[in-house]
Write an enzyme that holds these catalytic residues in place. Structure first.
Site, PDB file in Angstrom:
ATOM      1  N   ASP A  26     -20.084   5.159 -18.314  1.00 19.05           N
ATOM      2  CA  ASP A  26     -19.442   3.986 -18.442  1.00 19.05           C
ATOM      3  C   ASP A  26     -17.980   3.953 -19.038  1.00 19.05           C
ATOM      4  O   ASP A  26     -17.470   3.402 -19.912  1.00 19.05           O
ATOM      5  CB  ASP A  26     -20.362   3.168 -19.492  1.00 19.05           C
ATOM      6  CG  ASP A  26     -20.396   3.577 -21.029  1.00 19.05           C
ATOM      7  OD1 ASP A  26     -20.551   4.888 -20.901  1.00 19.05           O
ATOM      8  OD2 ASP A  26     -20.387   2.844 -21.974  1.00 19.05           O
ATOM      9  N   TYR A 144     -20.173   2.044 -34.554  1.00 22.90           N
ATOM     10  CA  TYR A 144     -19.128   2.968 -35.275  1.00 22.90           C
ATOM     11  C   TYR A 144     -18.207   2.199 -36.140  1.00 22.90           C
ATOM     12  O   TYR A 144     -17.831   1.204 -35.897  1.00 22.90           O
ATOM     13  CB  TYR A 144     -18.290   3.543 -34.147  1.00 22.90           C
ATOM     14  CG  TYR A 144     -19.003   4.357 -33.031  1.00 22.90           C
ATOM     15  CD1 TYR A 144     -19.824   5.168 -33.241  1.00 22.90           C
ATOM     16  CD2 TYR A 144     -18.869   3.595 -31.593  1.00 22.90           C
ATOM     17  CE1 TYR A 144     -20.455   5.951 -32.050  1.00 22.90           C
ATOM     18  CE2 TYR A 144     -19.520   4.214 -30.592  1.00 22.90           C
ATOM     19  CZ  TYR A 144     -20.350   5.434 -30.888  1.00 22.90           C
ATOM     20  OH  TYR A 144     -20.883   5.711 -29.768  1.00 22.90           O
ATOM     21  N   LYS A 175     -26.888   4.431 -31.728  1.00 24.97           N
ATOM     22  CA  LYS A 175     -25.947   5.787 -31.546  1.00 24.97           C
ATOM     23  C   LYS A 175     -24.834   5.404 -32.247  1.00 24.97           C
ATOM     24  O   LYS A 175     -24.329   4.368 -32.362  1.00 24.97           O
ATOM     25  CB  LYS A 175     -25.810   5.594 -29.727  1.00 24.97           C
ATOM     26  CG  LYS A 175     -24.610   6.433 -29.433  1.00 24.97           C
ATOM     27  CD  LYS A 175     -24.297   6.416 -27.858  1.00 24.97           C
ATOM     28  CE  LYS A 175     -23.174   7.146 -27.538  1.00 24.97           C
ATOM     29  NZ  LYS A 175     -22.817   7.215 -26.213  1.00 24.97           N
ATOM     30  N   GLY A 200     -21.613  11.482 -28.433  1.00 30.33           N
ATOM     31  CA  GLY A 200     -20.926  12.834 -27.938  1.00 30.33           C
ATOM     32  C   GLY A 200     -19.811  13.247 -28.838  1.00 30.33           C
ATOM     33  O   GLY A 200     -19.722  14.557 -28.925  1.00 30.33           O
ATOM     34  N   GLY A 201     -19.127  12.358 -29.350  1.00 30.87           N
ATOM     35  CA  GLY A 201     -17.951  12.802 -30.309  1.00 30.87           C
ATOM     36  C   GLY A 201     -16.779  13.156 -29.406  1.00 30.87           C
ATOM     37  O   GLY A 201     -16.734  12.869 -28.083  1.00 30.87           O
TER      38      GLY A 201
END
Length: 211
Positions: A26, A144, A175, A200-201
């Site tokens: 995405d 985040y 996540k 994933g970072g």
């Protein structure tokens, strides 16, 4: 938990490991049409062949590309996106009913905390989980503390805050960032009664560095 939600969650979670590896497709609106996802039909085919536990896609990709793999691998409908022009704001671009009609196994919403849009984004996430519960649809949030300076975002207390906020709003799979070491991340997981997965970072030099 409703039966429908349990059925979908069972499809998402790897029955051998009890964990979940999701490949996100995405990124185009958020990061640009990057090499590797520019030919999206071929990219999805390669990802499916690799056998992940699930794939995350926006609704147009799912509608136009994913039909040949229906039932082969679960997919998560990403219902929001940020962009280079609003990196701290995930705009909602799809609804739970669209996830149901597309046959998704979960619906995902992004949420940035510790910034100017936190109140609005948390309100949206709360409404999203309510709608998903009514539809028997599991929820995922990409949450985040990106409202903080970059050097602060991966600190345990901030990641823990983000994960716990998601759980408080009844998100099923959270996540979020990795804090950099197993001990601090264990404390993030202990503080979050929902399932936690690592994002994933940033891009790293090698696969070893990623792991």
């Amino acid at each position: 938990m409703t039966l429908g939600k349990q059925v979908r969650l069972n499809r998402l979670i790897n029955e051998k490991s009890g964990k979940i590896l999701v490949i996100a497709m995405d990124h185009a609106i958020g990061w640009g049409v990057l090499p590797g996802i520019d030919r999206i039909t071929e990219a999805v085919e390669k990802v499916v062949q690799a056998g992940p536990d699930a794939i995350t896609m926006l609704k147009g990709t799912a509608q136009r590309v994913f039909a040949p793999y229906a039932g082969t691998v679960p997919f998560i409908l990403k219902c929001s996106t940020f962009a280079p022009y609003h990196p701290g704001y995930d705009a909602q671009v799809a609804q739970v009913d669209e996830a149901v009609r597309l046959g998704a196994d979960a619906a995902a919403l992004g949420c940035t905390l510790c910034g100017e849009h936190q109140a609005e984004l948390l309100k949206a996430l709360g409404a999203f989980t309510r709608a998903a519960d009514l539809a028997g649809m599991p929820t995922v949030t990409h949450i985040y503390p990106k409202g903080l300076p970059e050097e602060e975002r991966y600190r345990e207390e901030h990641v823990k805050y983000a994960a716990r906020a998601a759980a408080e709003l009844n998100v099923d799979i959270v996540k979020t960032f990795y804090t950099g070491d197993p001990d601090s991340y264990a404390r993030v997981i202990e503080a979050c009664p929902s399932r936690v997965v690592v994002s994933g970072g940033p891009k790293l030099p090698s696969l070893k560095d990623v792991f």
